[in-house]
Write a protein that holds these residues in place. Sequence first.
Motif, PDB file in Angstrom:
ATOM      1  N   ALA A  24       5.981 -33.269  12.147  1.00 58.07           N
ATOM      2  CA  ALA A  24       7.101 -32.448  12.608  1.00 58.07           C
ATOM      3  C   ALA A  24       8.248 -33.356  13.001  1.00 58.07           C
ATOM      4  O   ALA A  24       8.028 -34.514  13.369  1.00 58.07           O
ATOM      5  CB  ALA A  24       6.691 -31.569  13.779  1.00 58.07           C
ATOM      6  N   ILE A  31      12.529 -33.281  14.749  1.00 51.29           N
ATOM      7  CA  ILE A  31      13.571 -32.519  15.423  1.00 51.29           C
ATOM      8  C   ILE A  31      14.833 -33.365  15.475  1.00 51.29           C
ATOM      9  O   ILE A  31      14.784 -34.571  15.734  1.00 51.29           O
ATOM     10  CB  ILE A  31      13.090 -32.092  16.832  1.00 51.29           C
ATOM     11  CG1 ILE A  31      14.073 -31.118  17.477  1.00 51.29           C
ATOM     12  CG2 ILE A  31      12.828 -33.300  17.727  1.00 51.29           C
ATOM     13  CD1 ILE A  31      13.501 -30.427  18.710  1.00 51.29           C
ATOM     14  N   GLY A  48      18.283 -30.898  18.784  1.00 52.08           N
ATOM     15  CA  GLY A  48      17.217 -29.904  18.837  1.00 52.08           C
ATOM     16  C   GLY A  48      17.473 -28.701  17.960  1.00 52.08           C
ATOM     17  O   GLY A  48      16.628 -27.805  17.868  1.00 52.08           O
ATOM     18  N   ARG A  79      14.618 -28.260  13.127  1.00 52.37           N
ATOM     19  CA  ARG A  79      13.210 -28.643  13.229  1.00 52.37           C
ATOM     20  C   ARG A  79      12.585 -28.521  11.840  1.00 52.37           C
ATOM     21  O   ARG A  79      12.891 -27.594  11.098  1.00 52.37           O
ATOM     22  CB  ARG A  79      12.461 -27.760  14.223  1.00 52.37           C
ATOM     23  CG  ARG A  79      13.112 -27.690  15.587  1.00 52.37           C
ATOM     24  CD  ARG A  79      12.359 -26.809  16.538  1.00 52.37           C
ATOM     25  NE  ARG A  79      13.146 -26.568  17.755  1.00 52.37           N
ATOM     26  CZ  ARG A  79      12.653 -26.007  18.843  1.00 52.37           C
ATOM     27  NH1 ARG A  79      11.394 -25.637  18.894  1.00 52.37           N
ATOM     28  NH2 ARG A  79      13.429 -25.813  19.897  1.00 52.37           N
ATOM     29  N   TYR A 113       8.728 -29.025   9.647  1.00 49.19           N
ATOM     30  CA  TYR A 113       7.280 -29.103   9.803  1.00 49.19           C
ATOM     31  C   TYR A 113       6.614 -29.369   8.460  1.00 49.19           C
ATOM     32  O   TYR A 113       7.096 -28.919   7.412  1.00 49.19           O
ATOM     33  CB  TYR A 113       6.717 -27.804  10.385  1.00 49.19           C
ATOM     34  CG  TYR A 113       7.224 -27.475  11.759  1.00 49.19           C
ATOM     35  CD1 TYR A 113       8.337 -26.662  11.946  1.00 49.19           C
ATOM     36  CD2 TYR A 113       6.584 -27.992  12.890  1.00 49.19           C
ATOM     37  CE1 TYR A 113       8.804 -26.377  13.218  1.00 49.19           C
ATOM     38  CE2 TYR A 113       7.050 -27.700  14.166  1.00 49.19           C
ATOM     39  CZ  TYR A 113       8.158 -26.888  14.319  1.00 49.19           C
ATOM     40  OH  TYR A 113       8.612 -26.607  15.581  1.00 49.19           O
ATOM     41  N   THR A 160       4.492 -26.683  17.243  1.00 52.78           N
ATOM     42  CA  THR A 160       5.895 -26.541  17.606  1.00 52.78           C
ATOM     43  C   THR A 160       6.399 -27.829  18.225  1.00 52.78           C
ATOM     44  O   THR A 160       5.794 -28.332  19.176  1.00 52.78           O
ATOM     45  CB  THR A 160       6.095 -25.390  18.600  1.00 52.78           C
ATOM     46  OG1 THR A 160       5.614 -24.168  18.031  1.00 52.78           O
ATOM     47  CG2 THR A 160       7.574 -25.226  18.935  1.00 52.78           C
ATOM     48  N   ILE A 161       7.480 -28.343  17.677  1.00 48.50           N
ATOM     49  CA  ILE A 161       8.106 -29.530  18.247  1.00 48.50           C
ATOM     50  C   ILE A 161       9.288 -29.080  19.095  1.00 48.50           C
ATOM     51  O   ILE A 161      10.012 -28.141  18.750  1.00 48.50           O
ATOM     52  CB  ILE A 161       8.548 -30.516  17.151  1.00 48.50           C
ATOM     53  CG1 ILE A 161       9.016 -31.833  17.768  1.00 48.50           C
ATOM     54  CG2 ILE A 161       9.608 -29.908  16.242  1.00 48.50           C
ATOM     55  CD1 ILE A 161       9.258 -32.945  16.748  1.00 48.50           C
ATOM     56  N   SER A 162       9.477 -29.763  20.208  1.00 52.79           N
ATOM     57  CA  SER A 162      10.608 -29.469  21.086  1.00 52.79           C
ATOM     58  C   SER A 162      11.008 -30.750  21.794  1.00 52.79           C
ATOM     59  O   SER A 162      10.272 -31.742  21.767  1.00 52.79           O
ATOM     60  CB  SER A 162      10.254 -28.373  22.092  1.00 52.79           C
ATOM     61  OG  SER A 162       9.191 -28.788  22.940  1.00 52.79           O
TER      62      SER A 162
END
Length: 124
Positions: free
Chosen positions: A49, A51, A55, A58, A60, A69-71
């Motif tokens: 993943a 970002i 942000g 994103r 994947y 989920t990347i954050s």
Amino acid sequence: QVQLVESGGGLVQAGDSLRLSCAASGRTFSSYAMGWFRQAPGKERMFVAGISRSGGTRRYAGPVQDRFTISRDNAKNTVYLQMNSLKPEDTAVYYCAAVEVRMVSVVSDYYNHWGQGTQVTVSS
């Protein structure tokens, strides 16, 4: 330069969740696009993943789409990887990577800063 330290790995059962963290120190974290990669024994390192530095974008890998989920929290200089519905094939060492550009890339050579990795093991 930026230094990256991953944490949050461990041994879990199939179907469980884990959240990996990557803490960055050094230069301005918000200047860096970030990525997560993983490497299983005997296999090449692969993109998981990524970002963008804001942000807003994103990306994947197919096998983790809809489960991971990347954050990022630029105020905390940290990027996260929330991993749900883990499968045995997710077992690998997970690496955090950074590059001082705006956009994210799936190519490992694009990144020039790497953490030491954290082991994730998923039992069946």
